[in-house]
Design a protein around this motif. Structure first.
Motif, PDB file in Angstrom:
ATOM      1  N   ARG A 175      79.148 -18.048  50.083  1.00 48.44           N
ATOM      2  CA  ARG A 175      80.072 -16.924  50.139  1.00 48.44           C
ATOM      3  C   ARG A 175      81.325 -17.205  49.311  1.00 48.44           C
ATOM      4  NH1 ARG A 175      81.524 -17.135  55.025  1.00 48.44           N
ATOM      5  NH2 ARG A 175      79.955 -15.829  56.024  1.00 48.44           N
ATOM      6  N   LYS A 176      81.874 -18.381  49.441  1.00 46.19           N
ATOM      7  CA  LYS A 176      83.084 -18.731  48.700  1.00 46.19           C
ATOM      8  C   LYS A 176      82.849 -18.652  47.198  1.00 46.19           C
ATOM      9  CE  LYS A 176      86.478 -22.454  48.153  1.00 46.19           C
ATOM     10  NZ  LYS A 176      86.881 -23.819  48.583  1.00 46.19           N
ATOM     11  N   THR A 177      81.714 -19.175  46.741  1.00 42.56           N
ATOM     12  CA  THR A 177      81.414 -19.196  45.312  1.00 42.56           C
ATOM     13  C   THR A 177      81.113 -17.796  44.786  1.00 42.56           C
ATOM     14  OG1 THR A 177      80.490 -21.426  45.571  1.00 42.56           O
ATOM     15  CG2 THR A 177      79.943 -20.239  43.546  1.00 42.56           C
ATOM     16  N   ALA A 178      80.276 -17.065  45.523  1.00 49.28           N
ATOM     17  CA  ALA A 178      79.895 -15.720  45.078  1.00 49.28           C
ATOM     18  C   ALA A 178      81.070 -14.755  45.143  1.00 49.28           C
ATOM     19  CB  ALA A 178      78.738 -15.211  45.929  1.00 49.28           C
ATOM     20  N   LEU A 179      81.908 -14.907  46.159  1.00 42.43           N
ATOM     21  CA  LEU A 179      83.072 -14.039  46.291  1.00 42.43           C
ATOM     22  C   LEU A 179      84.043 -14.252  45.137  1.00 42.43           C
ATOM     23  CD1 LEU A 179      84.429 -11.943  48.119  1.00 42.43           C
ATOM     24  CD2 LEU A 179      85.510 -13.819  49.355  1.00 42.43           C
ATOM     25  N   LYS A 180      84.189 -15.490  44.713  1.00 41.97           N
ATOM     26  CA  LYS A 180      85.062 -15.789  43.572  1.00 41.97           C
ATOM     27  C   LYS A 180      84.548 -15.089  42.316  1.00 41.97           C
ATOM     28  CE  LYS A 180      87.095 -19.715  41.033  1.00 41.97           C
ATOM     29  NZ  LYS A 180      86.597 -19.351  39.683  1.00 41.97           N
ATOM     30  N   ARG A 181      83.234 -15.157  42.102  1.00 41.70           N
ATOM     31  CA  ARG A 181      82.678 -14.513  40.913  1.00 41.70           C
ATOM     32  C   ARG A 181      82.798 -12.988  40.998  1.00 41.70           C
ATOM     33  NH1 ARG A 181      79.538 -15.943  36.625  1.00 41.70           N
ATOM     34  NH2 ARG A 181      80.884 -17.779  36.801  1.00 41.70           N
ATOM     35  N   LEU A 182      82.513 -12.409  42.158  1.00 43.22           N
ATOM     36  CA  LEU A 182      82.638 -10.968  42.337  1.00 43.22           C
ATOM     37  C   LEU A 182      84.067 -10.514  42.075  1.00 43.22           C
ATOM     38  CD1 LEU A 182      81.671  -8.161  43.200  1.00 43.22           C
ATOM     39  CD2 LEU A 182      82.008  -8.861  45.585  1.00 43.22           C
ATOM     40  N   THR A 183      85.030 -11.245  42.594  1.00 40.37           N
ATOM     41  CA  THR A 183      86.437 -10.908  42.398  1.00 40.37           C
ATOM     42  C   THR A 183      86.797 -10.932  40.915  1.00 40.37           C
ATOM     43  OG1 THR A 183      86.976 -11.835  44.570  1.00 40.37           O
ATOM     44  CG2 THR A 183      88.797 -11.521  43.035  1.00 40.37           C
ATOM     45  N   GLU A 184      86.271 -11.905  40.201  1.00 42.25           N
ATOM     46  CA  GLU A 184      86.516 -11.987  38.761  1.00 42.25           C
ATOM     47  C   GLU A 184      85.918 -10.790  38.033  1.00 42.25           C
ATOM     48  OE1 GLU A 184      84.680 -15.680  37.824  1.00 42.25           O
ATOM     49  OE2 GLU A 184      86.388 -16.904  38.475  1.00 42.25           O
ATOM     50  N   ARG A 185      84.696 -10.421  38.393  1.00 45.24           N
ATOM     51  CA  ARG A 185      84.023  -9.310  37.716  1.00 45.24           C
ATOM     52  C   ARG A 185      84.707  -7.973  38.006  1.00 45.24           C
ATOM     53  NH1 ARG A 185      82.182 -12.425  34.140  1.00 45.24           N
ATOM     54  NH2 ARG A 185      80.119 -13.379  34.442  1.00 45.24           N
ATOM     55  N   LEU A 186      85.221  -7.795  39.213  1.00 42.98           N
ATOM     56  CA  LEU A 186      85.909  -6.559  39.567  1.00 42.98           C
ATOM     57  C   LEU A 186      87.241  -6.417  38.855  1.00 42.98           C
ATOM     58  CD1 LEU A 186      85.233  -6.377  43.417  1.00 42.98           C
ATOM     59  CD2 LEU A 186      84.380  -4.790  41.695  1.00 42.98           C
ATOM     60  N   ALA A 187      87.841  -7.556  38.459  1.00 40.10           N
ATOM     61  CA  ALA A 187      89.148  -7.546  37.786  1.00 40.10           C
ATOM     62  C   ALA A 187      90.146  -6.717  38.598  1.00 40.10           C
ATOM     63  CB  ALA A 187      89.014  -7.015  36.360  1.00 40.10           C
ATOM     64  N   ILE A 188      90.319  -7.083  39.852  1.00 44.37           N
ATOM     65  CA  ILE A 188      91.125  -6.305  40.798  1.00 44.37           C
ATOM     66  C   ILE A 188      92.611  -6.359  40.411  1.00 44.37           C
ATOM     67  CG2 ILE A 188      91.783  -6.094  43.231  1.00 44.37           C
ATOM     68  CD1 ILE A 188      89.125  -7.656  43.839  1.00 44.37           C
ATOM     69  N   PRO A 189      93.264  -5.221  40.248  1.00 43.97           N
ATOM     70  CA  PRO A 189      94.704  -5.228  39.966  1.00 43.97           C
ATOM     71  C   PRO A 189      95.473  -5.861  41.126  1.00 43.97           C
ATOM     72  CG  PRO A 189      93.765  -3.053  39.599  1.00 43.97           C
ATOM     73  CD  PRO A 189      92.718  -3.851  40.291  1.00 43.97           C
ATOM     74  N   HIS A 190      96.522  -6.571  40.819  1.00 42.88           N
ATOM     75  CA  HIS A 190      97.306  -7.235  41.864  1.00 42.88           C
ATOM     76  C   HIS A 190      98.425  -6.310  42.320  1.00 42.88           C
ATOM     77  CE1 HIS A 190      98.877 -10.565  44.218  1.00 42.88           C
ATOM     78  NE2 HIS A 190     100.077 -10.302  43.740  1.00 42.88           N
ATOM     79  N   ILE A 191      98.223  -5.644  43.466  1.00 41.81           N
ATOM     80  CA  ILE A 191      99.252  -4.740  44.003  1.00 41.81           C
ATOM     81  C   ILE A 191      99.427  -4.996  45.498  1.00 41.81           C
ATOM     82  CG2 ILE A 191      99.015  -2.909  42.312  1.00 41.81           C
ATOM     83  CD1 ILE A 191      97.185  -1.432  44.248  1.00 41.81           C
ATOM     84  N   ARG A 192      99.321  -6.258  45.913  1.00 41.36           N
ATOM     85  CA  ARG A 192      99.235  -6.565  47.320  1.00 41.36           C
ATOM     86  C   ARG A 192     100.549  -6.444  48.092  1.00 41.36           C
ATOM     87  NH1 ARG A 192      95.208  -9.086  49.876  1.00 41.36           N
ATOM     88  NH2 ARG A 192      96.401  -8.375  51.677  1.00 41.36           N
ATOM     89  N   LYS A 193     101.677  -6.226  47.440  1.00 38.86           N
ATOM     90  CA  LYS A 193     102.925  -6.074  48.176  1.00 38.86           C
ATOM     91  C   LYS A 193     102.862  -4.819  49.036  1.00 38.86           C
ATOM     92  CE  LYS A 193     107.933  -5.720  47.664  1.00 38.86           C
ATOM     93  NZ  LYS A 193     109.074  -5.617  46.708  1.00 38.86           N
ATOM     94  N   LEU A 194     103.141  -4.973  50.337  1.00 33.03           N
ATOM     95  CA  LEU A 194     103.051  -3.845  51.261  1.00 33.03           C
ATOM     96  C   LEU A 194     104.149  -2.832  50.942  1.00 33.03           C
ATOM     97  CD1 LEU A 194     101.398  -2.951  53.757  1.00 33.03           C
ATOM     98  CD2 LEU A 194     103.254  -3.854  55.169  1.00 33.03           C
ATOM     99  N   PRO A 195     103.795  -1.594  50.606  1.00 26.62           N
ATOM    100  CA  PRO A 195     104.808  -0.586  50.272  1.00 26.62           C
ATOM    101  C   PRO A 195     105.473  -0.024  51.520  1.00 26.62           C
ATOM    102  CG  PRO A 195     102.628   0.390  50.178  1.00 26.62           C
ATOM    103  CD  PRO A 195     102.427  -1.077  50.492  1.00 26.62           C
ATOM    104  N   GLU A 196     106.595   0.633  51.322  1.00 24.46           N
ATOM    105  CA  GLU A 196     107.233   1.350  52.423  1.00 24.46           C
ATOM    106  C   GLU A 196     106.371   2.562  52.779  1.00 24.46           C
ATOM    107  OE1 GLU A 196     111.251   4.027  53.330  1.00 24.46           O
ATOM    108  OE2 GLU A 196     111.014   2.952  51.429  1.00 24.46           O
ATOM    109  N   VAL A 197     106.098   2.720  54.061  1.00 28.14           N
ATOM    110  CA  VAL A 197     105.265   3.831  54.512  1.00 28.14           C
ATOM    111  C   VAL A 197     106.161   4.906  55.107  1.00 28.14           C
ATOM    112  CG1 VAL A 197     103.389   4.543  56.042  1.00 28.14           C
ATOM    113  CG2 VAL A 197     103.345   2.281  54.963  1.00 28.14           C
ATOM    114  N   LYS A 198     106.037   6.114  54.595  1.00 28.39           N
ATOM    115  CA  LYS A 198     106.816   7.241  55.098  1.00 28.39           C
ATOM    116  C   LYS A 198     105.969   8.097  56.031  1.00 28.39           C
ATOM    117  CE  LYS A 198     109.730   7.566  50.962  1.00 28.39           C
ATOM    118  NZ  LYS A 198     110.187   8.447  49.849  1.00 28.39           N
ATOM    119  N   ILE A 199     106.560   8.482  57.161  1.00 27.42           N
ATOM    120  CA  ILE A 199     105.916   9.435  58.061  1.00 27.42           C
ATOM    121  C   ILE A 199     106.483  10.810  57.721  1.00 27.42           C
ATOM    122  CG2 ILE A 199     105.501  10.118  60.441  1.00 27.42           C
ATOM    123  CD1 ILE A 199     105.959   7.227  61.270  1.00 27.42           C
TER     124      ILE A 199
END
Length: 364
Positions: free
Chosen positions: A22-46
């Motif tokens: 899982r660790k190895t395959a997940l690393k490769r999948l993540t690379e292939r997806l080229a996921i944009p890095h936007i992990r900072k939690l935004p302010e949520v408005k109600i």
């Protein structure tokens, strides 16, 4: 593709340790997806808060680093007094980018006529996110990238590409149909733009959906150890990615989106959106093996026997692949696949099975 297993398939004999694979395959999948890095939690408005049909409803929005704010609907039982399981509910594609959250929710007694028709066609007339919330879940339904609040606005493309349409058209069936036709024809432009930007459409989906998951997990009324996700069609695709890549998803239910890459190579690529494809990945993981990365976490796959998006033999082969993965991991009881009669849908019978599966694994 038929002559050998994909390089990172757990079905290969050399993979004997589940965690190592899982660790190895997940690393490769993540690379292939080229996921944009936007992990900072935004302010949520109600933006709005009210009750409807026994549920507390919140209309939310948050701003990502690009584009217009993402809008979402949060639903929870009105009288909830303790932390509840959470569900990230994904709306479908349906060739309809004008709508997003409204496809699977209902927040008043006068929904848009097109959404009443949509829910009747695909969901036996139910707003399934509401029905799940009534069972004791906090359900978050975000608009996906290029849908509804996240759709491509005509003012943002050159006038020569707008085909005479504007963003100010009234919300009637004729104008919505015209926009959806335009947006469908624009998909290849979007896909080329994303590839040129060094990312993929599934990668962008995942990045934005993971922000939604962060927001759901940050809610005080949510038990972060009891989180699930699910959805039909395009929502099933997003479930495969989220369920496969993020271990916070303790229970995953993709509906109407499970087959093999071979099905798309030989039979069904013409029925699918550009949102599906990840360059090079089919050499390394078959499509079901993306979801299989969550093994041994509970997974229910729901298919329709006459779903024109896929061939039945390849849907069955996808089931065989996932069955082999869970068996090899010693977790057969955590995987189930059901084939329901009929066309592409998530009808009342399928909802009953899906909801029971969530209850079994998230309420124990």
């Amino acid at each position: 593709m038929e002559s050998k297993l994909p390089a990172f398939s757990f079905r290969n004999k050399e993979w004997v340790n589940l965690n190592s694979w899982r660790k190895t395959a997940l690393k490769r999948l993540t690379e292939r997806l080229a996921i944009p890095h936007i992990r900072k939690l935004p302010e949520v408005k109600i933006n709005k808060q009210y009750t409807y049909d026994g549920l507390q409803v919140e209309e939310l929005s948050w701003q990502l680093p690009y584009g217009r704010p993402t809008e979402a609907i949060l639903l929870k039982p009105q009288q909830a007094k303790k932390p509840l399981p959470g569900i990230l509910a994904f709306h479908d594609h349906g060739g309809n980018k004008y709508f997003g959250t409204r496809k699977i929710t209902r927040t008043n007694d006068q929904p848009h006529a097109l959404m009443t028709e949509h829910q009747q066609r695909y969901y036996s007339g139910f707003a399934w996110a509401n029905e799940l919330a009534k069972r004791g879940y906090v359900v978050l339904v975000p608009d996906a990238f290029t849908f509804a609040s996240r759709r491509v606005m005509l003012q943002d493309v050159p006038e020569s590409m707008r085909q005479g349409l504007t963003d100010q058209e009234p919300e009637n069936a004729k104008n919505i149909a015209a926009y959806n036709q335009w947006a469908g024809e624009h998909e290849h432009v979007m896909a080329k733009s994303l590839f040129s930007a060094g990312t993929t459409w599934p990668g962008v989906f995942f990045a934005e959906d993971q922000i939604a998951l962060d927001i759901l997990c940050a809610r005080q009324e949510v038990n972060v150890n009891q989180i699930g996700c699910g959805g039909l069609s395009g929502g099933g695709l997003r479930t495969v990615m989220m369920g496969g890549l993020d271990s916070r998803i303790k229970c995953a239910v993709p509906i109407g989106f499970m087959t093999t890459w071979q099905d798309l190579v030989l039979h069904k690529s013409f029925t699918h959106t550009w949102m599906t494809y990840v360059p090079l990945l089919p050499n390394e993981l078959d499509f079901p093996e993306i979801l299989g990365l969550r093994t041994p976490l509970p997974t229910l796959v729901l298919n329709n026997t006459h779903d024109t998006l896929f061939t039945l033999p390849e849907m069955q082969r996808a089931d065989k692949i996932l069955t082999e993965i869970y068996q090899k991991a010693g977790a057969s009881e955590h995987y189930k696949c059901s084939f329901h009669p009929g066309p592409h849908k998530f009808d009342a019978t399928m909802q009953k099975e899906a909801f029971a599966w969530f209850d079994r694994w998230l309420k124990a």
